[in-house]
Design a protein around this motif. Structure first.
Motif, PDB file in Angstrom:
ATOM      1  N   GLY A  94       0.776  -1.234   0.000  1.00  0.00           N
ATOM      2  CA  GLY A  94       0.000   0.000   0.000  1.00  0.00           C
ATOM      3  C   GLY A  94       0.803   1.277   0.000  1.00  0.00           C
ATOM      4  O   GLY A  94       0.261   2.354   0.270  1.00  0.00           O
ATOM      5  N   ASP A  97      -0.487   4.091  -2.371  1.00  0.00           N
ATOM      6  CA  ASP A  97      -1.702   4.739  -1.868  1.00  0.00           C
ATOM      7  C   ASP A  97      -1.384   5.729  -0.755  1.00  0.00           C
ATOM      8  O   ASP A  97      -2.021   6.781  -0.655  1.00  0.00           O
ATOM      9  CB  ASP A  97      -2.680   3.684  -1.334  1.00  0.00           C
ATOM     10  N   ARG A  98      -0.395   5.401   0.077  1.00  0.00           N
ATOM     11  CA  ARG A  98      -0.097   6.263   1.222  1.00  0.00           C
ATOM     12  C   ARG A  98       0.900   7.364   0.895  1.00  0.00           C
ATOM     13  O   ARG A  98       0.791   8.475   1.411  1.00  0.00           O
ATOM     14  CB  ARG A  98       0.453   5.417   2.377  1.00  0.00           C
ATOM     15  N   ALA A 131      -1.268  -0.054  -8.546  1.00  0.00           N
ATOM     16  CA  ALA A 131      -1.968   0.274  -7.301  1.00  0.00           C
ATOM     17  C   ALA A 131      -3.470   0.376  -7.543  1.00  0.00           C
ATOM     18  O   ALA A 131      -4.275  -0.028  -6.696  1.00  0.00           O
ATOM     19  CB  ALA A 131      -1.429   1.582  -6.724  1.00  0.00           C
ATOM     20  N   ARG A 132      -3.862   0.891  -8.697  1.00  0.00           N
ATOM     21  CA  ARG A 132      -5.290   1.001  -9.045  1.00  0.00           C
ATOM     22  C   ARG A 132      -5.933  -0.375  -9.116  1.00  0.00           C
ATOM     23  O   ARG A 132      -7.047  -0.584  -8.604  1.00  0.00           O
ATOM     24  CB  ARG A 132      -5.434   1.730 -10.378  1.00  0.00           C
ATOM     25  N   ARG A 135      -6.450  -1.559  -5.633  1.00  0.00           N
ATOM     26  CA  ARG A 135      -7.572  -0.869  -4.983  1.00  0.00           C
ATOM     27  C   ARG A 135      -8.902  -1.441  -5.453  1.00  0.00           C
ATOM     28  O   ARG A 135      -9.838  -1.592  -4.660  1.00  0.00           O
ATOM     29  CB  ARG A 135      -7.509   0.633  -5.273  1.00  0.00           C
ATOM     30  N   GLY A 158      -8.745   3.092  -0.744  1.00  0.00           N
ATOM     31  CA  GLY A 158      -7.611   3.912  -1.152  1.00  0.00           C
ATOM     32  C   GLY A 158      -7.919   4.902  -2.250  1.00  0.00           C
ATOM     33  O   GLY A 158      -7.003   5.581  -2.739  1.00  0.00           O
ATOM     34  N   ARG A 284      -9.162   1.425   5.887  1.00  0.00           N
ATOM     35  CA  ARG A 284      -8.128   1.726   4.895  1.00  0.00           C
ATOM     36  C   ARG A 284      -6.920   0.796   5.024  1.00  0.00           C
ATOM     37  O   ARG A 284      -6.108   0.704   4.112  1.00  0.00           O
ATOM     38  CB  ARG A 284      -7.667   3.185   5.046  1.00  0.00           C
TER      39      ARG A 284
END
Length: 467
Positions: A94, A97-98, A131-132, A135, A158, A284
């Motif tokens: 993650g 996202d972060r 990452a998408r 998510r 996210g 999250r």
């Protein structure tokens, strides 16, 4: 594999390659895993992709029958120590996202442009697309297994906005979030009715091939530190629980043991799952918590590759035949694992009770989080424990999923009081290295690149003591 070999795997519905590659069907606009039970498409209508994100980026939607987004991750990311492997482990945790792509690049020691170029060149998708895709999978799990409001799921997954969430779900699954929730597989629906924010999120942690859960749960039970872990139930039906410190909050995870599966004469076992439930103070953290459990339980391994290599060795062949799919457990919290490896179980329990942070809502015997390195470095700064926790706290030793294994080993060796055996155990468990040979046992090079697994076979057979 060349494309003809991939097509043969698709035609034979070979589950060994689920997660290793994906295929899209141009006539339907759908992408699948190799073992999809649908009618095999004609060769000239098929395109192959190294990742689900690459298929999505080319406009393909996820198949609703085989759910390709839910397959175990590629075992390459466990084995590989290069920048692509390290990047994939961080994305799974993650980090994008972060911290964004810039944060990912900084952790890897490359520029954002270099990371984008390497990932796109090899995987067909950059860090944002990867990452998408992750998510989207997290969102589907929450939609189909919980009663959380759709708006809350959007941010828990996210996504930066509800609009971005809606657009992604439509693009990946060809359905609105509400419609996707309504199409939850039948087996998920009973769990969904009880999956509230207080009851936790039910999950199936998938794996490929056979999985020997008994030795994994034996290890977890033997090492369990009171206050942060417990193992209950008789062998074969045990439940492992532990507390988790996560980026946005805390969590309690429970994973159920399932009996090990063996190969049959007709071929390799296609895989299965472990049932789990997560209680999170902030949804999250779902993606990160799942990935940390997967690393702890070694669920993304490729047992076919491991067993083929080790099964060719005369000494190991009978051990592999007796325990196909034996795993090499990792760590849910690498820094915690490093401290516990140094101190041992009893001393770790003392540290938890004295310095661990108490949970706001204890759950049975689970009452604390393991103390952070900075807390331990301040409280007990002397000796090997103080040296290790100080190095972890100030970043001299990095054990996160994107850490360079050789650099981390060199840094650990520089910590006063850490012997070679302790460093090897930390590299094996905290860094998930499948090919570690600690000092002492005779570990021939012919067992490469699976020496960590070979040693686990010897331990499971009683031929080698546990560290």
């Amino acid at each position: 594999m060349d494309e003809d070999s991939r097509y043969e795997a698709v035609r034979s519905r070979d589950a060994r390659f689920d997660g290793a590659f994906f295929f899209g069907v141009e006539t339907t606009g759908i992408y699948c895993r190799p073992s999809c039970p649908a009618v095999t498409p004609k060769r000239h209508n098929v395109r192959f992709f190294p990742t689900a994100a690459a298929a999505q980026g080319s406009g393909f939607r996820a198949c609703r029958r085989c759910r390709p987004d839910a397959v175990p991750g590629s075992a390459d990311w466990n084995v590989r120590a290069d920048v692509v492997g390290r990047a994939m482990r961080l994305i799974a945790d993650g980090v994008v996202d972060r911290e964004g792509v810039a944060g990912l690049a900084a952790r890897l020691g490359y520029s954002a442009r270099q990371v984008q170029r390497q990932l796109t060149g090899e995987l067909g998708a950059g860090p944002v697309a990867l990452a998408r895709a992750q998510r989207a999978h997290t969102a589907r799990v929450l939609l189909q297994t919980t009663e959380l409001p759709v708006t809350r799921i959007a941010f828990a997954s996210g996504f930066a906005s509800v609009r971005q969430f809606n657009d992604t779900i439509r693009a990946v699954y060809a359905a609105t979030p509400s419609a996707l929730r309504a199409t939850a597989p039948h087996r998920d629906r009973p769990a969904r009715r009880t999956a509230t924010p207080t009851a936790g999120i039910p999950l199936r942690l998938s794996h490929r091939g056979p999985y020997q859960s008994g030795p994994v749960f034996d290890l977890l039970e033997r090492e369990a530190v009171p206050g942060i872990e417990d193992v209950t139930g008789p062998p074969g039906t045990r439940t492992y629980r532990r507390t988790l410190r996560l980026p946005y909050g805390t969590g309690i995870a429970a994973v159920d043991e399932r009996p090990g599966t063996a190969r049959t004469g007709s071929g390799a076992h296609p895989g299965g799952w472990l049932d789990a439930r997560l209680h999170l103070t902030d949804p999250r953290d779902l993606t990160t918590a799942v990935q940390r459990l997967r690393r702890l339980l070694d669920l993304d391994a490729d047992p076919y590759a491991v067993d083929e290599r080790l099964g060719a060795d005369p000494r190991l062949a009978p051990l592999v035949a007796a325990r196909p799919g034996l795993r090499s457990p990792g760590a849910a919290d690498p820094e915690e694992l490093a401290v516990r490896t140094l101190t041992g179980r009893d001393e770790a329990a003392r540290l938890v009770q004295r310095y661990g942070k108490a949970l706001d809502a204890p759950c049975g015997s689970l009452t604390h989080l393991f103390p952070e390195p900075a807390v331990l470095a301040d409280a007990e700064p002397h000796g090997p424990l103080g040296a290790l926790t100080t190095a972890l706290a100030d970043g001299a030793v990095r054990l996160d999923p994107g850490a360079d294994r050789d650099d981390a080993q060199d840094a650990l060796r520089a910590v006063p009081g850490l012997d070679a055996r302790t460093v090897a155990e930390i590299r094996t468990r905290a860094l998930g290295d499948p090919d570690v040979a600690p000092p002492g046992p005779d570990v021939p090079d012919s067992w490469r690149p699976w020496r960590s697994y070979a040693l686990n076979h010897l331990r499971a057979a009683g031929e080698l003591e546990h560290p």
